[in-house]
Write a protein that holds these residues in place. Structure first.
Motif, PDB file in Angstrom:
ATOM      1  N   LEU A   1       0.851  -1.193   0.000  1.00 13.02           N
ATOM      2  CA  LEU A   1       0.000   0.000   0.000  1.00 13.02           C
ATOM      3  C   LEU A   1       0.884   1.239   0.000  1.00 13.02           C
ATOM      4  CD1 LEU A   1      -2.589  -1.214   2.644  1.00 13.02           C
ATOM      5  CD2 LEU A   1      -3.125  -0.624   0.276  1.00 13.02           C
ATOM      6  N   PHE A   2       0.269   2.405  -0.250  1.00 11.10           N
ATOM      7  CA  PHE A   2       0.984   3.664  -0.037  1.00 11.10           C
ATOM      8  C   PHE A   2       0.776   3.995   1.441  1.00 11.10           C
ATOM      9  CE2 PHE A   2      -0.810   3.888  -4.443  1.00 11.10           C
ATOM     10  CZ  PHE A   2       0.362   3.559  -5.094  1.00 11.10           C
ATOM     11  N   ASP A   3       1.751   3.601   2.267  1.00  9.36           N
ATOM     12  CA  ASP A   3       1.585   3.645   3.724  1.00  9.36           C
ATOM     13  C   ASP A   3       1.293   5.040   4.280  1.00  9.36           C
ATOM     14  OD1 ASP A   3       1.872   0.983   4.064  1.00  9.36           O
ATOM     15  OD2 ASP A   3       3.982   1.038   4.652  1.00  9.36           O
TER      16      ASP A   3
ATOM     17  N   ASN B   1      -5.418   6.079  -1.071  1.00 10.50           N
ATOM     18  CA  ASN B   1      -4.880   4.906  -1.759  1.00 10.50           C
ATOM     19  C   ASN B   1      -5.772   4.516  -2.931  1.00 10.50           C
ATOM     20  OD1 ASN B   1      -2.485   2.988  -0.719  1.00 10.50           O
ATOM     21  ND2 ASN B   1      -3.178   4.303   0.946  1.00 10.50           N
TER      22      ASN B   1
ATOM     23  N   CYS C   1      -5.625   5.554  -7.643  1.00 12.25           N
ATOM     24  CA  CYS C   1      -5.708   4.460  -8.617  1.00 12.25           C
ATOM     25  C   CYS C   1      -6.999   4.501  -9.427  1.00 12.25           C
ATOM     26  CB  CYS C   1      -5.643   3.114  -7.903  1.00 12.25           C
ATOM     27  SG  CYS C   1      -4.053   2.836  -7.146  1.00 12.25           S
TER      28      CYS C   1
ATOM     29  N   ALA D   1      -2.860   4.488   5.743  1.00  7.30           N
ATOM     30  CA  ALA D   1      -2.934   3.055   5.434  1.00  7.30           C
ATOM     31  C   ALA D   1      -1.937   2.251   6.263  1.00  7.30           C
ATOM     32  CB  ALA D   1      -2.683   2.847   3.948  1.00  7.30           C
TER      33      ALA D   1
ATOM     34  N   GLN E   1      -5.470  -3.910   6.174  1.00  4.90           N
ATOM     35  CA  GLN E   1      -4.585  -3.561   5.059  1.00  4.90           C
ATOM     36  C   GLN E   1      -4.782  -4.521   3.882  1.00  4.90           C
ATOM     37  OE1 GLN E   1      -0.492  -2.688   5.846  1.00  4.90           O
ATOM     38  NE2 GLN E   1      -0.911  -1.638   7.767  1.00  4.90           N
TER      39      GLN E   1
ATOM     40  N   GLU F   1      -6.036  -3.340   0.182  1.00  4.34           N
ATOM     41  CA  GLU F   1      -5.317  -3.570  -1.070  1.00  4.34           C
ATOM     42  C   GLU F   1      -6.265  -4.073  -2.165  1.00  4.34           C
ATOM     43  OE1 GLU F   1      -2.114  -6.308  -1.357  1.00  4.34           O
ATOM     44  OE2 GLU F   1      -0.802  -4.799  -2.238  1.00  4.34           O
TER      45      GLU F   1
ATOM     46  N   ARG G   1      -8.331  -1.130  -3.270  1.00  2.00           N
ATOM     47  CA  ARG G   1      -7.578  -0.260  -4.185  1.00  2.00           C
ATOM     48  C   ARG G   1      -7.568  -0.838  -5.609  1.00  2.00           C
ATOM     49  NH1 ARG G   1      -1.249   0.815  -3.333  1.00  2.00           N
ATOM     50  NH2 ARG G   1      -1.281  -1.427  -3.689  1.00  2.00           N
TER      51      ARG G   1
END
Ligand SMILES: Nc1ncnc2c1ncn2[C@@H]1O[C@H](COP(=O)(O)OP(=O)(O)O)[C@@H](O)[C@H]1O
Ligand SMILES: [Mg+2]
Length: 276
Positions: A88-90, A97, A101, A148, A156, A160, A163
Motif C-alpha cells: 500500500l501507499f503507507d 490509496n 488508482c 494506510a 490492510q 489492497e 484499491r
C-alpha cells in the motif's frame, strides 16, 4: 471475456519458473491457482500484470496481446492486482490509496480538471464518492482518513483489494489475499470475494488456504514445478491423485519424512540425556 495463456514460459537464467503453460480464464468465474511454494503462481500474476516479461508464449485478453505492453498499458486494459506482500501507499490515507488508482481510463480529463476548477472539483467529489462506496463494501469507511500504514494487518489486506477494485478492473489478480489473516478474517474475505463474482470480470486467486479456495472458486488450476499439473472443479481437484501426490509427496517421500523426524527426535533425546 477470456484471459488466455498460450504456451507460456518464464525463465530466470537456467531456472525455468513457468514451463509451457496453456490455459484460459473466463469472466463470471472465480479461478483458483494453487500449488506448493515455488510452483510459479506469483510469476503467472507478475507476467499478466506486466511486472515481469514473458520468455515465450503469450498472454491475451479477448484476443488482445498483453505481453509486451508496458505496465500502465496493461493497467489501462483493465488488469488490476494485489501483492503477496502488501504494497500500500503507507503514508496516504485509506481513501487516498483508492483515489490515486481510480479511473485510469479517464486520464485525459486531467487537463480540463486543471484549467476549469469547478469541473475538477466536481470530478474529485465524484471520485471520492465512488471510492467511499468501495471502502463501504469492505467495511473500511471508518478508516477512510486513517493512514494506510497504521491500519491493522487484516484491514490492510482488504484495503489492497479495495484499491485494485477502484481501477474498475476487468481482470482482478489476487496473490494470496488470505495470507496472515485469522480464521474469522479469512471467512469475511471469502464472503466479500464471492460478492465480486461478475459477468464483466475475471477473478484469479492464488491462495494456500484450501477452505477459501474450495469454497470460493469455480475452477482451479494446479501448478507444480512451473507446469500446469491439473485443472478442474474443486471436487475434481480434491479427487485427483496427481494433486495429492504434488502436495503430500509420494509414499516413499512420506516414509523419508517420518524417518527424518524419528532421527531428529533421537538426536534431541541424546542431547537431553547428555545435559542431565
Ligand atoms: N525475480 C525472480 N528472479 C529469479 N527467480 C525468481 C524470481 N521470482 C521467482 N523466481 C523463481 O521462480 C520460481 C517460481 O516462483 P514463484 O512464482 O514466486 O512461486 P510461487 O508464487 O508459486 O511460490 C521459484 O523457483 C522462484 O525462486
Ligand atoms: Mg507466490
Amino acid at each position: 471475456m477470456t484471459l488466455v495463456f498460450s504456451n507460456l514460459r518464464k525463465q530466470y537464467g537456467a531456472n525455468v519458473a513457468i514451463n509451457d503453460v496453456s490455459t484460459a480464464f473466463e469472466a463470471g468465474m472465480i479461478h483458483g491457482v494453487i500449488g506448493p511454494n515455488g510452483a510459479g503462481k506469483s510469476t503467472l500474476i507478475n507476467m499478466t500484470a506486466g511486472s515481469y516479461t514473458v520468455s515465450a508464449g503469450s498472454i491475451s485478453l479477448d484476443g488482445r496481446r498483453l505481453d509486451g505492453m508496458k505496465k500502465y498499458e496493461i493497467a489501462n486494459a483493465g488488469i488490476a492486482r494485489t501483492y503477496q506482500n502488501i504494497r500500500l501507499f503507507d503514508q496516504m490515507t485509506a481513501i487516498e490509496n483508492l483515489e490515486v488508482c481510480a479511473y485510469p481510463s479517464e486520464v485525459n480529463h486531467t487537463w480540463r480538471e486543471v484549467f476549469w476548477p469547478p469541473y475538477g472539483r466536481a470530478r474529485a467529489k465524484a471520485r471520492r464518492e465512488s471510492c467511499m462506496e468501495i471502502l463501504q463494501f469492505f467495511g473500511l469507511e471508518r478508516y477512510a482518513d486513517v493512514e494506510a500504514g497504521s491500519l491493522p494487518y487484516g484491514r490492510q489486506r482488504m484495503l489492497e483489494i479495495a484499491r485494485a477494485l477502484a481501477m474498475k478492473p476487468r481482470v482482478l489478480l489476487l496473490d494470496e489475499p488470505a495470507a496472515g489473516l485469522n480464521h474469522h478474517e479469512t471467512a469475511e474475505l471469502t464472503a466479500k470475494l464471492a460478492e465480486l463474482r461478475s459477468p464483466d470480470r475475471i477473478i484469479l486467486v492464488v491462495e494456500h488456504d484450501m477452505d477459501l479456495v474450495m469454497t470460493l472458486c469455480d475452477r482451479i488450476v494446479v501448478m507444480h514445478h512451473g507446469k500446469l499439473l491439473f485443472q478442474g472443479s474443486p471436487s475434481e481437484v480434491q479427487a485427483s491423485s496427481d494433486v495429492q501426490l504434488a502436495y503430500l509427496g509420494t509414499d516413499n517421500d512420506i516414509d523419508d519424512i517420518r524417518a527424518a523426524a524419528q532421527d531428529r527426535r533421537a538426536q534431541l533425546g541424546i542431547r537431553a540425556r547428555q545435559r542431565s
